[in-house]
Design a protein around this motif. Structure first.
Motif, PDB file in Angstrom:
ATOM      1  N   GLU A  40       0.812  -1.208   0.000  1.00 24.12           N
ATOM      2  CA  GLU A  40       0.000   0.000   0.000  1.00 24.12           C
ATOM      3  C   GLU A  40       0.855   1.273   0.000  1.00 24.12           C
ATOM      4  O   GLU A  40       1.962   1.303   0.511  1.00 24.12           O
ATOM      5  CB  GLU A  40      -0.925   0.009   1.222  1.00 24.12           C
ATOM      6  N   TRP A  41       0.277   2.304  -0.558  1.00 21.34           N
ATOM      7  CA  TRP A  41       0.886   3.636  -0.638  1.00 21.34           C
ATOM      8  C   TRP A  41       1.179   4.154   0.769  1.00 21.34           C
ATOM      9  O   TRP A  41       0.335   4.099   1.658  1.00 21.34           O
ATOM     10  CB  TRP A  41      -0.095   4.557  -1.338  1.00 21.34           C
ATOM     11  N   ALA A  42       2.392   4.678   0.993  1.00 21.94           N
ATOM     12  CA  ALA A  42       2.761   5.192   2.307  1.00 21.94           C
ATOM     13  C   ALA A  42       3.613   6.440   2.153  1.00 21.94           C
ATOM     14  O   ALA A  42       4.622   6.436   1.449  1.00 21.94           O
ATOM     15  CB  ALA A  42       3.528   4.140   3.102  1.00 21.94           C
ATOM     16  N   SER A  62       5.827  15.598   5.805  1.00 17.21           N
ATOM     17  CA  SER A  62       6.337  16.168   4.547  1.00 17.21           C
ATOM     18  C   SER A  62       5.542  15.741   3.316  1.00 17.21           C
ATOM     19  O   SER A  62       5.584  16.420   2.285  1.00 17.21           O
ATOM     20  CB  SER A  62       7.796  15.756   4.351  1.00 17.21           C
ATOM     21  N   GLY A  63       4.840  14.613   3.391  1.00 15.88           N
ATOM     22  CA  GLY A  63       4.152  14.095   2.218  1.00 15.88           C
ATOM     23  C   GLY A  63       5.063  13.389   1.229  1.00 15.88           C
ATOM     24  O   GLY A  63       4.618  12.976   0.150  1.00 15.88           O
ATOM     25  N   LEU A  64       6.330  13.219   1.589  1.00 15.49           N
ATOM     26  CA  LEU A  64       7.249  12.493   0.710  1.00 15.49           C
ATOM     27  C   LEU A  64       6.877  11.017   0.679  1.00 15.49           C
ATOM     28  O   LEU A  64       6.455  10.448   1.689  1.00 15.49           O
ATOM     29  CB  LEU A  64       8.688  12.665   1.192  1.00 15.49           C
ATOM     30  N   LEU A  65       7.063  10.417  -0.468  1.00 12.11           N
ATOM     31  CA  LEU A  65       6.652   9.026  -0.644  1.00 12.11           C
ATOM     32  C   LEU A  65       7.692   8.064  -0.085  1.00 12.11           C
ATOM     33  O   LEU A  65       8.865   8.127  -0.450  1.00 12.11           O
ATOM     34  CB  LEU A  65       6.424   8.744  -2.134  1.00 12.11           C
ATOM     35  N   LYS A  66       7.249   7.186   0.800  1.00 16.96           N
ATOM     36  CA  LYS A  66       8.112   6.139   1.352  1.00 16.96           C
ATOM     37  C   LYS A  66       7.982   4.840   0.571  1.00 16.96           C
ATOM     38  O   LYS A  66       8.950   4.098   0.402  1.00 16.96           O
ATOM     39  CB  LYS A  66       7.732   5.857   2.814  1.00 16.96           C
ATOM     40  N   ARG A  67       6.766   4.570   0.094  1.00 18.18           N
ATOM     41  CA  ARG A  67       6.513   3.287  -0.569  1.00 18.18           C
ATOM     42  C   ARG A  67       5.266   3.434  -1.438  1.00 18.18           C
ATOM     43  O   ARG A  67       4.301   4.084  -1.050  1.00 18.18           O
ATOM     44  CB  ARG A  67       6.270   2.206   0.495  1.00 18.18           C
ATOM     45  N   GLY A  68       5.304   2.850  -2.635  1.00 19.85           N
ATOM     46  CA  GLY A  68       4.129   2.904  -3.485  1.00 19.85           C
ATOM     47  C   GLY A  68       4.468   2.802  -4.958  1.00 19.85           C
ATOM     48  O   GLY A  68       5.636   2.675  -5.337  1.00 19.85           O
ATOM     49  N   VAL A  69       3.435   2.884  -5.786  1.00 21.57           N
ATOM     50  CA  VAL A  69       3.574   2.812  -7.243  1.00 21.57           C
ATOM     51  C   VAL A  69       2.899   4.036  -7.850  1.00 21.57           C
ATOM     52  O   VAL A  69       1.736   4.327  -7.548  1.00 21.57           O
ATOM     53  CB  VAL A  69       2.941   1.532  -7.807  1.00 21.57           C
ATOM     54  N   ILE A  70       3.649   4.760  -8.677  1.00 21.21           N
ATOM     55  CA  ILE A  70       3.095   5.855  -9.472  1.00 21.21           C
ATOM     56  C   ILE A  70       3.067   5.395 -10.922  1.00 21.21           C
ATOM     57  O   ILE A  70       4.096   5.005 -11.476  1.00 21.21           O
ATOM     58  CB  ILE A  70       3.932   7.138  -9.345  1.00 21.21           C
ATOM     59  N   ILE A  71       1.885   5.443 -11.534  1.00 22.46           N
ATOM     60  CA  ILE A  71       1.719   4.980 -12.913  1.00 22.46           C
ATOM     61  C   ILE A  71       1.540   6.201 -13.804  1.00 22.46           C
ATOM     62  O   ILE A  71       0.520   6.897 -13.730  1.00 22.46           O
ATOM     63  CB  ILE A  71       0.505   4.052 -13.044  1.00 22.46           C
ATOM     64  N   ASP A 100      -6.255  -1.828  -8.401  1.00 23.02           N
ATOM     65  CA  ASP A 100      -6.767  -1.190  -7.193  1.00 23.02           C
ATOM     66  C   ASP A 100      -5.969   0.093  -6.980  1.00 23.02           C
ATOM     67  O   ASP A 100      -4.847   0.060  -6.483  1.00 23.02           O
ATOM     68  CB  ASP A 100      -6.622  -2.129  -5.995  1.00 23.02           C
ATOM     69  N   LEU A 101      -6.537   1.220  -7.367  1.00 23.48           N
ATOM     70  CA  LEU A 101      -5.798   2.472  -7.324  1.00 23.48           C
ATOM     71  C   LEU A 101      -5.731   3.060  -5.919  1.00 23.48           C
ATOM     72  O   LEU A 101      -5.209   4.163  -5.736  1.00 23.48           O
ATOM     73  CB  LEU A 101      -6.406   3.469  -8.308  1.00 23.48           C
ATOM     74  N   ARG A 102      -6.195   2.320  -4.929  1.00 15.76           N
ATOM     75  CA  ARG A 102      -5.904   2.713  -3.551  1.00 15.76           C
ATOM     76  C   ARG A 102      -4.458   2.373  -3.203  1.00 15.76           C
ATOM     77  O   ARG A 102      -3.888   2.916  -2.257  1.00 15.76           O
ATOM     78  CB  ARG A 102      -6.850   2.000  -2.577  1.00 15.76           C
ATOM     79  N   SER A 103      -3.863   1.475  -3.957  1.00 16.02           N
ATOM     80  CA  SER A 103      -2.481   1.055  -3.719  1.00 16.02           C
ATOM     81  C   SER A 103      -1.492   1.743  -4.648  1.00 16.02           C
ATOM     82  O   SER A 103      -0.302   1.448  -4.613  1.00 16.02           O
ATOM     83  CB  SER A 103      -2.363  -0.466  -3.896  1.00 16.02           C
ATOM     84  N   GLY A 141     -14.051   8.064 -10.840  1.00 18.00           N
ATOM     85  CA  GLY A 141     -13.950   8.079  -9.389  1.00 18.00           C
ATOM     86  C   GLY A 141     -12.552   7.956  -8.841  1.00 18.00           C
ATOM     87  O   GLY A 141     -12.375   7.522  -7.690  1.00 18.00           O
ATOM     88  N   VAL A 142     -11.540   8.342  -9.643  1.00 19.34           N
ATOM     89  CA  VAL A 142     -10.175   8.315  -9.125  1.00 19.34           C
ATOM     90  C   VAL A 142     -10.042   9.421  -8.084  1.00 19.34           C
ATOM     91  O   VAL A 142     -10.195  10.595  -8.399  1.00 19.34           O
ATOM     92  CB  VAL A 142      -9.147   8.504 -10.255  1.00 19.34           C
ATOM     93  N   ASP A 143      -9.767   9.048  -6.844  1.00 22.37           N
ATOM     94  CA  ASP A 143      -9.782  10.015  -5.753  1.00 22.37           C
ATOM     95  C   ASP A 143      -8.600  10.968  -5.775  1.00 22.37           C
ATOM     96  O   ASP A 143      -8.709  12.115  -5.371  1.00 22.37           O
ATOM     97  CB  ASP A 143      -9.795   9.285  -4.400  1.00 22.37           C
ATOM     98  N   GLU A 144      -7.454  10.487  -6.245  1.00 24.41           N
ATOM     99  CA  GLU A 144      -6.257  11.315  -6.190  1.00 24.41           C
ATOM    100  C   GLU A 144      -5.320  10.922  -7.310  1.00 24.41           C
ATOM    101  O   GLU A 144      -5.071   9.742  -7.537  1.00 24.41           O
ATOM    102  CB  GLU A 144      -5.568  11.159  -4.832  1.00 24.41           C
ATOM    103  N   TYR A 145      -4.829  11.902  -8.036  1.00 22.34           N
ATOM    104  CA  TYR A 145      -3.854  11.648  -9.089  1.00 22.34           C
ATOM    105  C   TYR A 145      -3.043  12.907  -9.311  1.00 22.34           C
ATOM    106  O   TYR A 145      -3.375  13.991  -8.830  1.00 22.34           O
ATOM    107  CB  TYR A 145      -4.536  11.191 -10.382  1.00 22.34           C
ATOM    108  N   PHE A 146      -1.942  12.761 -10.041  1.00 24.42           N
ATOM    109  CA  PHE A 146      -1.101  13.897 -10.380  1.00 24.42           C
ATOM    110  C   PHE A 146      -1.447  14.382 -11.783  1.00 24.42           C
ATOM    111  O   PHE A 146      -1.747  13.577 -12.667  1.00 24.42           O
ATOM    112  CB  PHE A 146       0.382  13.503 -10.342  1.00 24.42           C
TER     113      PHE A 146
END
Length: 369
Positions: free
Chosen positions: A249-251, A256-265, A289-292, A343-348
């Motif tokens: 899972e995304w962490a 700071s909001g810096l990414l520790k773990r996850g996948v950016i597509i 599962d875009l929650r991850s 319904g994508v809750d969050e994206y860049f």
């Protein structure tokens, strides 16, 4: 939900800054350079006559099947496959980099190491010179030294391995050594094209914290036309699933909001191919599962090395406006709208002005030695 408007975005402090916004629930932020690297302690890099790549890793170059091109060439004997890379390590750049998603950059910059050559050779590649092999050959243990320098002396937010697939044996060996020694303190980002073998990716389990992965095409036709890999959609989807399974899972770091773990597509919208982009977003939303993970929808198409005639021949022109080689606002908005509708809750996402060649660094060996 509505996408945050550009009026809600913070002002960029640097005119060369590439703006990434976050989608409906994410607010907004920018990748802003700090005042520069600060002095700091270093780790214990290998000596100049340090260790060489062990046989069990070197053997992977002797019948190279590191990517789905499945060339089977002996790179240690001078044979070259589709990527063009030899068995020796060649790097184009190793320096702080500011043009990634904000959670990978922070105030200190991403520690980007660019690997020469590439298995994809997309016709529109903005890093064309790197993909064609620009860079400097280095000893096997130089990667370790560069990682420690970027972490300890330049205080990079993370170690960002760019176009790494064809040098995975060097990478896996180096990361395993550093992790075993307990000296690697920042996240490792594996920044790749998506055209990856799930079986080969398993060699990185426990070594990579973040996968920054392209999902370029949803159709075989586009994949063949632009990158000569008709099997890209199914191969990339299987690879992304393996990446999500590895890192979980995304962490983020809470403060700071810096990414520790996850996948950016990442998905790059191509001019004149908005329907392909809509299909790509729909496919990702229904299959993953875009929650991850998080999507990053980009408009930074830069037609490096392609003249107007070639762009028109490839269909890289907006069908409505006729603009050539530029993603029209209506094309990009249509892709963002479908992400919202699904319904994508969050994206860049990116504001206008991200498609500048000033965002493409020099691959002249800067920082490699």
């Amino acid at each position: 939900m509505e996408l945050a408007s550009s009026g809600e975005m913070k002002s960029a402090s640097n005119s060369n800054e590439q703006a990434f916004g976050k989608g409906p629930c994410g607010g907004s932020c920018f990748a802003a350079p700090s005042e520069g690297p600060q002095a700091g302690g270093s780790g214990e890099p290998s000596s100049s006559d340090g260790p060489q790549l062990p046989e069990r890793y070197a053997a992977l170059y002797r019948e190279c099947r590191l990517c789905p091109r499945d060339c089977g060439v002996d790179r240690t004997a001078g044979e070259r496959g589709v990527c063009g890379a030899p068995g020796s390590l060649k790097l184009g750049r190793a320096a702080l980099h500011w043009w990634e998603e904000p959670c990978l950059v922070g105030e200190q910059g991403s520690g980007a190491i660019f690997f020469s050559y590439c298995p994809m050779h997309c016709v529109y590649c903005q890093n064309r010179s790197l993909a064609e092999g620009e860079g400097i050959e280095v000893p096997d243990d130089q990667l370790e030294k560069l990682i420690l320098r970027l972490q300890n002396e330049e205080h990079a937010t993370d170690i960002n391995l760019v176009t790494p697939t064809h040098y995975l044996p060097h990478i896996a060996w180096t990361l395993a050594r550093l992790k075993a020694a307990g000296v690697l303190k920042v996240p490792v980002v594996y920044n790749c094209s998506g055209y990856e073998s799930p079986e080969v990716l398993r060699l990185l389990e426990g070594l990579v914290d973040v996968y920054l992965v392209d999902f370029k095409y949803a159709t075989a036709q586009s994949a063949q036309k632009f990158s000569r890999c008709a099997d890209y959609p199914q191969v990339a989807l299987a690879a992304v699933k393996q990446m999500i399974a590895q890192v979980g899972e995304w962490a983020e770091v809470e403060q700071s909001g810096l990414l520790k773990r996850g996948v950016i597509i990442r998905h790059l919208v191509l001019p004149g191919h908005v329907e392909d982009s809509l299909a790509a977003v729909r496919l990702l939303c229904t299959q993953l599962d875009l929650r991850s993970a998080r999507l990053s929808i980009m408009n930074q198409f830069v037609p490096v090395g392609l003249d107007e005639e070639e762009l028109v021949r490839l269909g890289l022109a907006c069908k409505e406006s006729g603009q050539v080689g530029v993603v029209a606002p209506e094309e990009y908005d249509a892709v963002l709208d479908v992400a919202d509708a699904l319904g994508v809750d969050e994206y860049f996402w990116q504001e206008g002005g991200a498609n500048k060649d000033s965002f493409i660094p020099a691959f002249d060996g800067t920082g490699v030695r």
